[in-house]
Design an enzyme around this catalytic site. Structure first.
Site, short mmCIF file in Angstrom:
data_model
loop_
_atom_site.label_atom_id
_atom_site.label_comp_id
_atom_site.label_asym_id
_atom_site.label_seq_id
_atom_site.Cartn_x
_atom_site.Cartn_y
_atom_site.Cartn_z
N PRO A 88 0.83 -1.21 0.00
CA PRO A 88 0.00 0.00 0.00
C PRO A 88 0.86 1.25 0.00
CG PRO A 88 -0.90 -1.61 1.51
CD PRO A 88 0.42 -2.17 1.03
N CYS A 89 0.51 2.20 -0.88
CA CYS A 89 1.39 3.35 -1.10
C CYS A 89 1.09 4.53 -0.20
CB CYS A 89 1.30 3.79 -2.56
SG CYS A 89 -0.33 4.40 -3.05
N GLN A 90 -0.06 4.56 0.47
CA GLN A 90 -0.44 5.75 1.25
C GLN A 90 0.61 6.15 2.29
OE1 GLN A 90 -2.48 3.35 0.41
NE2 GLN A 90 -4.32 4.24 -0.47
#
Length: 357
Positions: A88-90
């Site tokens: 996940p890039c957040q």
């Protein structure tokens, strides 16, 4: 629009970690790989993934809670194994809320891959994330992962790419890492822009779709649906030319915050047909969150249009509400980027099998 897949005598086997709705898997499948298994704990994304990859075993779970032997049966003599890990890039995104910091457990998700790599020793690895991953203070997660790959005998190449260079009609910069246990594996050369083919445009991908109104769903395509607009927001987008921004509004359409600041000009803006789209986020079907207005129709882009601009094939199924589907699309790896990397990996492994590696 999609590149021809490299053909292998025995298709490499893929385990897709942090799979989301399947953008990476779709690209690797198009490149000629066999998608054997995937992992993600998001229930909505899991439903979409299962609908599109019915032959893959899907583990709807937190990777930290998976038994290390869960994939042992997928490793067979003579087969090549590829790991995909698009965490996940957040936690690393420049679009995080101002002043917020990623939690330690978020920052270290990539490192949860290491025990599975130790156990199964994949032949190759693809990692994709936002550019900020390698800029976390101290670079702890990224540098620790690179050190692990080096100690484990992997040759590594990584680069911040522009997705436009691989045929994606979107200004989207991503960090991509390719690694191999069998020698150097460079990031593939761009296929578009510069001296290559021209960049893909919004028109190339959505220009032929039938028109719909704000709040309408097309009768023959449930994914071609656009969010409803209130009277004021409808007036706001009607006041814009193709490619226009709120700078074109008459003063009676302004928000109070616009009177105080001239920033965030992309919000409420329209795309331009003969240009690339802005980066699509998890709220890209809402005109209030960016330049997500249709180039000529008085509405935000539809979920189908968002999926096409992420280069999902037209027959890819998405399950869930408009909000959920938009989030799945915005979180996905653009399919053409994954396919370009996958073709490159397949050719690398084919060379090994022919004795040229």
């Amino acid at each position: 629009m999609f590149a021809g897949a490299a053909q292998a005598s025995i298709a490499p086997t893929v385990i897709d970690f942090f799979a989301g709705c399947g953008g990476t898997s779709a690209g690797l499948r198009a490149a000629g790989m066999r998608i054997a298994a995937a992992v993600d704990f998001d229930a909505a994304a899991a439903a979409t993934y299962r609908a599109n990859f019915p032959d893959a075993e899907f583990h709807e779970a937190d990777i930290r809670e998976l038994s290390l032997d869960v994939f042992d049966h997928l490793v067979t003599p003579g087969s090549r194994l590829v790991f995909s890990a698009c965490a996940p890039c957040q936690p690393y995104s420049s679009m995080r809320p101002s002043g917020s910091k990623p939690r330690r457990q978020e920052r270290s998700l990539l490192l949860t891959l290491i025990p599975f790599m130790d156990r199964l020793q994949p032949d190759a690895l693809i990692v994709e994330n936002v550019p900020g991953l390698h800029k976390i203070p101290g670079g702890s997660t990224w540098n620790r992962f690179l050190r692990y790959l080096d100690r484990s005998g992997y040759a590594v190449s990584w680069k911040v790419i522009d997705c436009r260079d691989y045929g994606v009609p979107q200004r989207r910069r991503r960090l991509v890492l390719l690694a191999s246990r069998h020698g150097k594996l460079d990031i593939p050369a761009p296929t578009h822009g510069g001296g290559a083919r021209a960049y893909s445009t919004v028109r190339d991908w959505i220009g032929d779709l039938p028109p719909i109104a704000a709040g309408e769903t097309h009768a023959e395509d449930p994914l071609h649906r656009s969010g409803a607009l209130g009277t004021l927001n409808l007036s706001r987008i009607q006041a814009l030319s193709e490619g226009g921004s709120r700078a074109e509004w008459p003063e009676d359409l302004w928000l109070d915050c616009h009177r105080r600041s001239k920033g965030h000009q992309d919000a409420y803006g329209r795309m331009r047909y003969d240009d690339t789209a802005p980066v699509l986020t998890t709220k890209c079907t809402d005109i209030t969150n960016g330049r997500y207005g249709h180039p000529t129709q008085d509405r935000a882009i539809s979920a189908r249009e968002a999926a096409l601009l992420q280069t999902f094939p037209p027959n890819f199924q998405f399950l869930g509400s408009l909000k959920s589907v938009t989030r799945q699309i915005g979180n996905a790896v653009p399919v053409l980027v994954s396919e370009a990397m996958g073709v490159h990996i397949v050719r690398h492994l084919q060379a090994l099998d022919r004795g040229h590696g």
